[in-house]
Structure formats: structure tokens, C-alpha cells
Motif scaffolding. Structure first.
Motif, PDB file in Angstrom:
ATOM      1  N   LYS A 189       0.925  -1.291  -0.128  1.00 29.12           N
ATOM      2  CA  LYS A 189      -0.140  -0.100   0.081  1.00 29.12           C
ATOM      3  C   LYS A 189       0.896   1.171  -0.100  1.00 29.12           C
ATOM      4  CE  LYS A 189      -4.077  -1.803   2.311  1.00 29.12           C
ATOM      5  NZ  LYS A 189      -4.989  -1.867   3.601  1.00 29.12           N
ATOM      6  N   TYR A 190       1.827   1.137   0.718  1.00 25.72           N
ATOM      7  CA  TYR A 190       2.934   2.228   0.633  1.00 25.72           C
ATOM      8  C   TYR A 190       3.355   2.458  -0.623  1.00 25.72           C
ATOM      9  CZ  TYR A 190       7.080   5.127   1.656  1.00 25.72           C
ATOM     10  OH  TYR A 190       8.062   6.107   1.193  1.00 25.72           O
ATOM     11  N   HIS A 191       3.650   1.617  -1.587  1.00 28.61           N
ATOM     12  CA  HIS A 191       4.227   1.732  -2.800  1.00 28.61           C
ATOM     13  C   HIS A 191       3.174   2.446  -3.874  1.00 28.61           C
ATOM     14  CE1 HIS A 191       6.053   0.586  -6.842  1.00 28.61           C
ATOM     15  NE2 HIS A 191       4.933   0.805  -7.045  1.00 28.61           N
ATOM     16  N   ILE A 192       1.889   2.160  -3.528  1.00 31.07           N
ATOM     17  CA  ILE A 192       0.663   2.563  -4.372  1.00 31.07           C
ATOM     18  C   ILE A 192       0.577   4.016  -3.962  1.00 31.07           C
ATOM     19  CG2 ILE A 192      -1.328   2.220  -2.927  1.00 31.07           C
ATOM     20  CD1 ILE A 192      -2.457   0.968  -5.513  1.00 31.07           C
ATOM     21  N   GLU A 193       0.765   4.384  -2.659  1.00 33.47           N
ATOM     22  CA  GLU A 193       0.617   5.922  -2.240  1.00 33.47           C
ATOM     23  C   GLU A 193       1.601   6.581  -3.201  1.00 33.47           C
ATOM     24  OE1 GLU A 193      -1.801   7.322  -0.668  1.00 33.47           O
ATOM     25  OE2 GLU A 193      -2.907   5.396  -0.196  1.00 33.47           O
ATOM     26  N   GLN A 194       2.740   6.122  -3.399  1.00 29.83           N
ATOM     27  CA  GLN A 194       3.899   7.006  -3.946  1.00 29.83           C
ATOM     28  C   GLN A 194       3.536   7.294  -5.462  1.00 29.83           C
ATOM     29  OE1 GLN A 194       6.739   8.271  -2.336  1.00 29.83           O
ATOM     30  NE2 GLN A 194       5.332   7.548  -0.634  1.00 29.83           N
ATOM     31  N   VAL A 195       2.712   6.245  -6.047  1.00 34.03           N
ATOM     32  CA  VAL A 195       2.655   6.643  -7.615  1.00 34.03           C
ATOM     33  C   VAL A 195       1.190   7.130  -8.115  1.00 34.03           C
ATOM     34  CG1 VAL A 195       4.406   4.765  -8.037  1.00 34.03           C
ATOM     35  CG2 VAL A 195       1.923   4.158  -7.922  1.00 34.03           C
ATOM     36  N   SER A 196       0.527   7.208  -6.912  1.00 34.76           N
ATOM     37  CA  SER A 196      -0.891   7.533  -7.284  1.00 34.76           C
ATOM     38  C   SER A 196      -1.159   8.781  -7.990  1.00 34.76           C
ATOM     39  CB  SER A 196      -1.911   7.717  -5.934  1.00 34.76           C
ATOM     40  OG  SER A 196      -2.003   6.572  -5.418  1.00 34.76           O
ATOM     41  N   ASP A 197      -0.412   9.874  -7.981  1.00 40.14           N
ATOM     42  CA  ASP A 197      -0.612  11.160  -8.463  1.00 40.14           C
ATOM     43  C   ASP A 197       0.005  11.163  -9.961  1.00 40.14           C
ATOM     44  OD1 ASP A 197      -2.064  12.387  -6.516  1.00 40.14           O
ATOM     45  OD2 ASP A 197      -0.253  12.798  -5.419  1.00 40.14           O
ATOM     46  N   PHE A 198       0.879  10.093 -10.233  1.00 38.21           N
ATOM     47  CA  PHE A 198       1.366  10.048 -11.725  1.00 38.21           C
ATOM     48  C   PHE A 198       0.457  10.099 -12.705  1.00 38.21           C
ATOM     49  CE2 PHE A 198       5.348   7.451 -10.168  1.00 38.21           C
ATOM     50  CZ  PHE A 198       5.849   8.579  -9.500  1.00 38.21           C
ATOM     51  N   LYS A 199       0.556  10.760 -13.876  1.00 33.69           N
ATOM     52  CA  LYS A 199      -0.134  10.773 -15.034  1.00 33.69           C
ATOM     53  C   LYS A 199       0.321  10.278 -16.222  1.00 33.69           C
ATOM     54  CE  LYS A 199      -3.057  13.444 -12.372  1.00 33.69           C
ATOM     55  NZ  LYS A 199      -4.035  12.647 -11.730  1.00 33.69           N
ATOM     56  N   SER A 200       1.642   9.711 -15.959  1.00 36.77           N
ATOM     57  CA  SER A 200       2.402   9.079 -17.132  1.00 36.77           C
ATOM     58  C   SER A 200       2.863   7.763 -16.766  1.00 36.77           C
ATOM     59  CB  SER A 200       3.741   9.767 -17.567  1.00 36.77           C
ATOM     60  OG  SER A 200       4.401   9.076 -18.435  1.00 36.77           O
ATOM     61  N   LYS A 201       2.545   6.786 -17.622  1.00 37.00           N
ATOM     62  CA  LYS A 201       2.653   5.061 -17.414  1.00 37.00           C
ATOM     63  C   LYS A 201       4.246   5.269 -17.056  1.00 37.00           C
ATOM     64  CE  LYS A 201       2.859   3.422 -21.892  1.00 37.00           C
ATOM     65  NZ  LYS A 201       2.527   2.325 -23.030  1.00 37.00           N
ATOM     66  N   TYR A 202       4.973   6.031 -17.799  1.00 30.15           N
ATOM     67  CA  TYR A 202       6.359   5.865 -17.710  1.00 30.15           C
ATOM     68  C   TYR A 202       7.006   6.229 -16.377  1.00 30.15           C
ATOM     69  CZ  TYR A 202       5.686   5.963 -22.860  1.00 30.15           C
ATOM     70  OH  TYR A 202       5.027   5.835 -23.926  1.00 30.15           O
TER      71      TYR A 202
END
Length: 314
Positions: free
Chosen positions: A140-153
Motif C-alpha cells: 500500500k505504501y508503494h501505491i501511495e507513492q505513484v498515485s498522482d502520476f499521470k504518465s505510465k512511464y
């Protein structure tokens, strides 16, 4: 005892398996990656995971987690799950002591429950096997880090880089290898200027803005041609907590073991303290760290406003 060659082989196999999902997810779209992140988090919370275990992904959870428009979210989720059903991934493996390449599907079956805004995934046995070998890459910690990304890269690059946090620098990636790991074919952003502006620099910018690490990279050339990229990574400094009242600054609140255990677990789930985690540290490890901090008069101060909100009474 194992011979050195046998031990090295076992380490190799563990590393291949541990990183297989990370290195394979390049072929997924942004929405597909998000679905799999939610599904893997849900799957890891199942005590007896099999290919018949329904993994529920609610559109409401998707909207909340990734802060997207709710109006067409279910339609996009439904279509992405449909294409996910057809997706395959390959990774380097071993078969009878020999190097081999394994190809598998992400999911066996997908069910849509329109009335509930729900997509149900049934993960393939291969994915289940790989999930069990993941260290802390899909917490869950990992997913919190990437939640705001708009680019798949950005998701891809973060997943590749976070493994190197403890050594602060990655290996050198050849441009072709890096492009492949980010899921680019030969025709996409084929010039270096387009690749850097639309893929690399955008991903680095999102990582630096939204996550617990800062990233920079060096370019290596042969003549005038950029041939390799190497990334430098470091954890962000813990931001100063809001100033507390004089009373709370001067007061230490002794806590019982039961209180420390309960509130330590709750505090570890708050986004405000995700910066205390080291890389992809698990919630359990982060909670243990916070529990020790709650016993320290100086370190306890930063938690006091949140403890009050959680119901703690001195």
C-alpha cells in the motif's frame, strides 16, 4: 551446505523471480498498471490466494486512490480490464538448471458487475506465484507513492529505480535497454529529444514532485551520441512538522504497550508519515519504527496532533 555455485544460482533465481513483475509490467497502459497495483495489494491481503480467488477492484476505490474524474471512470476501468485479460508478459526464468523465457497471462478471467461499479479479477497462477515472492514492491505504501502520476512511464521508472535506493545509484542503462524497460517500441519517441522531453524528463519530474525520493541522471556519450543513462537516487529529507504548542513541546505522554502498538499501526497508515519509510519499506516495518519513536520524548512530539485525532488521551 550449498556450494558457492549452487548458492549463487539460488540467489540468481530469487532475484529473477522477485523482480519479474516489476520488469514485466512495461507492456501495460497507465490504467492497466493502476488496476494491477490495486489488485496485487488486494491479493496480498488474502490469506489463501488461488486462481479462483476473486480480487475486487471497485471504481470508487480507483477514483479515490488515483484522484481521477468519476464520471467515466468505470467505463475506462472496464475497457482496461478487458484488454488486461488479453495481455501477456515474459520474464527470464530457469528450467532444469538452464536459462529460459516464460510467458504467461496476467489474469485468467475478468467479471464486470455494472450495478456495483465493480471489476473482479482472477489472477493467473504465474502471477500468484510471483506475488508471493515480491519483497515490498507492491505494498500500500508503494501505491501511495505513484498515485498522482499521470504518465505510465513515471510508474515504470519509479519501480525500476526504487530497487537501487540503498546504493544511491543505478547501473548504466543503454538507451535501447531503458526504452525497452519503459515499454517503448522503435517508432515511439524515436529521436533522443522527443524521448527525453516526453518520457524521461517527464517521469523524473513526476517522481521528484510526488514521491519519497529525488532522482537525477547522467548521460554518457560515444562521440556526440548519447548511449547510456545512469540514475542517482536519494531519499527526501523528512519535512519539518508543523510547530506544536508550547504545552505539547514541553510534555511527553507516556503510553502503555497496548497504546503504542495500536497507535503505531494506525500512524503507519497515514500519508503524512510515509516519508519515514525507507524505500519500499512495508507497513509492518514502518509501524515498528514509529512505535519506537513514540517512546522517545523528542520524537513523540511530531505525532501528538495525529494521536489526538486518532483518539489518544494522555
Amino acid at each position: 551446505t550449498l556450494s558457492s555455485s549452487s548458492a549463487a544460482s539460488d540467489v540468481y533465481k530469487r532475484q529473477v523471480k522477485d523482480n519479474a513483475l516489476i520488469d514485466a509490467s512495461f507492456n501495460l497502459s497507465l490504467i492497466e498498471q493502476r488496476i494491477m497495483l490495486l489488485a496485487i495489494v488486494g491479493a496480498r491481503e488474502s490469506s489463501n490466494l488461488t486462481s479462483d480467488t476473486p480480487i475486487e477492484v471497485f471504481v470508487s476505490d480507483y477514483v479515490h486512490q488515483f484522484k481521477v474524474d468519476s464520471n467515466n471512470a468505470y467505463g475506462l476501468l472496464r475497457e482496461a480490464a478487458k484488454t488486461l485479460k488479453r495481455r501477456e508478459f515474459s520474464y527470464l526464468d530457469r528450467y532444469k538448471g538452464q536459462e529460459a523465457l516464460t510467458t504467461a497471462n496476467w489474469v485468467n478471467k475478468v467479471t464486470y458487475v455494472d450495478s456495483s461499479g465493480l471489476v473482479v479479477l482472477y489472477l493467473s497462477n504465474e502471477v500468484i506465484s510471483l506475488i508471493s515472492r515480491l519483497s515490498e514492491q507492491f505494498t500500500k505504501y508503494h501505491i501511495e507513492q505513484v498515485s498522482d502520476f499521470k504518465s505510465k512511464y513515471s510508474i515504470r521508472l519509479y519501480e525500476l529505480l526504487i530497487k537501487w535506493l540503498n546504493v544511491a545509484k543505478t547501473e548504466k542503462y543503454s538507451i535501447n535497454d531503458l526504452r525497452s524497460k519503459l515499454g517503448l517500441d522503435a517508432t515511439e519517441y524515436s529521436t533522443m529529444s522527443n524521448f527525453k522531453s516526453n518520457v524521461l524528463d517527464r517521469a523524473v519530474s513526476e517522481i521528484n514532485r510526488h514521491t519519497n525520493i529525488t532522482v537525477d541522471y547522467d548521460q554518457f556519450k560515444k562521440g556526440r551520441v548519447i548511449t547510456d543513462i545512469q540514475f542517482s537516487i536519494k531519499s527526501k529529507a523528512i519535512p519539518t512538522q508543523p510547530e506544536l504548542t508550547k504545552t505539547s513541546q514541553a510534555t511527553f505522554h507516556p503510553m502503555t504497550d497496548a497504546q503504542i502498538n495500536m497507535f503505531g499501526n494506525q500512524l503507519s497508515r497515514l500519508p503524512e508519515f510515509s516519508n519515514l519509510a525507507n524505500g519500499n519499506e512495508s507497513y509492518e516495518s514502518l509501524a515498528a519504527k514509529i512505535k519506537e519513536m513514540l517512546k522517545d520524548p523528542k520524537q513523540q512530539k511530531q505525532f501528538l496532533p495525529h494521536l489526538k485525532n486518532l483518539g489518544f488521551k494522555a
